[in-house]
Design a protein around this motif. Sequence first.
Motif, short mmCIF file in Angstrom:
data_model
loop_
_atom_site.label_atom_id
_atom_site.label_comp_id
_atom_site.label_asym_id
_atom_site.label_seq_id
_atom_site.Cartn_x
_atom_site.Cartn_y
_atom_site.Cartn_z
N VAL A 179 0.90 -1.18 0.16
CA VAL A 179 -0.08 -0.22 0.01
C VAL A 179 0.93 1.16 0.01
O VAL A 179 0.68 2.34 -0.78
CB VAL A 179 -0.88 -0.02 1.25
N VAL A 180 1.98 1.23 0.75
CA VAL A 180 2.71 2.35 0.97
C VAL A 180 3.38 2.72 -0.47
O VAL A 180 3.48 3.90 -1.07
CB VAL A 180 4.00 2.16 1.81
N LEU A 181 3.79 1.52 -1.23
CA LEU A 181 4.33 1.84 -2.54
C LEU A 181 3.15 2.65 -3.44
O LEU A 181 3.85 3.03 -4.35
CB LEU A 181 4.83 0.56 -3.12
N GLU A 182 1.99 2.14 -3.34
CA GLU A 182 0.98 2.75 -4.20
C GLU A 182 1.01 4.03 -4.02
O GLU A 182 0.52 4.79 -5.06
CB GLU A 182 -0.17 2.29 -3.91
N PHE A 183 1.19 4.78 -2.89
CA PHE A 183 1.03 6.21 -2.60
C PHE A 183 2.59 6.81 -2.68
O PHE A 183 2.55 8.19 -2.59
CB PHE A 183 0.72 6.43 -0.97
N MET A 184 3.60 6.24 -2.86
CA MET A 184 4.96 6.74 -2.92
C MET A 184 5.06 7.80 -4.05
O MET A 184 4.37 7.63 -5.10
CB MET A 184 5.76 5.57 -3.01
N THR A 185 5.67 8.69 -3.90
CA THR A 185 6.26 9.71 -4.69
C THR A 185 7.61 9.90 -4.82
O THR A 185 8.38 9.44 -4.16
CB THR A 185 5.70 11.24 -4.04
N ASP A 186 7.99 10.53 -5.95
CA ASP A 186 9.32 10.98 -6.23
C ASP A 186 10.31 11.53 -4.98
O ASP A 186 11.32 11.12 -4.62
CB ASP A 186 9.82 11.52 -7.57
N GLU A 187 9.45 12.30 -4.37
CA GLU A 187 9.92 12.93 -3.24
C GLU A 187 10.14 12.38 -1.79
O GLU A 187 11.03 12.52 -1.09
CB GLU A 187 9.30 14.36 -2.93
N GLY A 188 9.37 11.25 -1.79
CA GLY A 188 9.16 10.56 -0.65
C GLY A 188 7.95 10.96 0.33
O GLY A 188 7.37 11.85 0.16
N LEU A 189 7.71 10.06 1.09
CA LEU A 189 6.86 10.35 2.27
C LEU A 189 7.10 10.72 3.46
O LEU A 189 7.95 9.84 4.03
CB LEU A 189 5.64 9.27 2.22
N SER A 190 6.45 11.60 4.29
CA SER A 190 6.69 11.64 5.71
C SER A 190 6.14 10.49 6.31
O SER A 190 5.37 9.74 5.95
CB SER A 190 6.09 12.73 6.12
N PHE A 191 6.33 10.42 7.82
CA PHE A 191 5.91 9.51 8.75
C PHE A 191 4.33 9.59 8.58
O PHE A 191 3.75 8.42 8.47
CB PHE A 191 6.51 9.61 10.16
#
Length: 246
Positions: A179-191
């Motif tokens: 699920v995290v990878l589905e939301f991942m962006t090039d900039e990254g995700l915060s906690f």
Amino acid sequence: MPVINRRADFERELVGGAAGTSRLVLSDLTVKSPGEQTCLDALDMAATWLPTAPGVTRSAVVVAGLDQAQLWGDLLADQQRREMGIVTLRRFTRHGLRTWALDQKSAFTSESALIRLGETTGGWPLLVDGIAEQLARGVSENAALRSLHERLDDPDGASEFLAQVGLVPKTPLWSAFAVVLEFMTDEGLSFEDLEAAVESGRYDATVPAADTVRTLRALQVFDVSPEGLHRPEPVLHSCWTRTSSI
């Protein structure tokens, strides 16, 4: 350091010791993989069972592995237990690999070789250890890196590596990472973004999303920027892509 083979040994050594001595008591939960309550008991005893004799200095270490991963979220979320000194094992940094290379008898002495070592292993200790074993057998650094690359490039080898670091298909952690990878962006995700992503997946309603994110972080599946943004570690992500597409 006293030898601990069973719980009774651990209990005895926690309160033992002669005056004026300094002792280290270690309980390795990975050896017998006890149940969750036994693991929690070991932590509580380490913190509360004190030497009976005056003047004894005692430190206690409890080692937990992947078989105790269900405890990690609770432990990492518990402020009181964090103050006990929880240490998560980490991947090698570039500096760490440079220090490691000093013990490898003239292997990986150039900056370009260290870069290739980092890119191929991702700093994962189990992969770095595999390189060291090949070097000890007389395999050249180039051949050792090529062998590792070929192994991870194979779906079976990639799947084996993912399982070794704690990502197993059809488990809550696997589903949460997907699920995290589905939301991942090039900039990254915060906690907080990671937590929201895991929450949206409803992978396991019995485990708080924040606990799962803490466990994924402890597994070292993310590279974290100084700004606190998380991106999937490249070697692991590459293995994931090969495995999840099967």
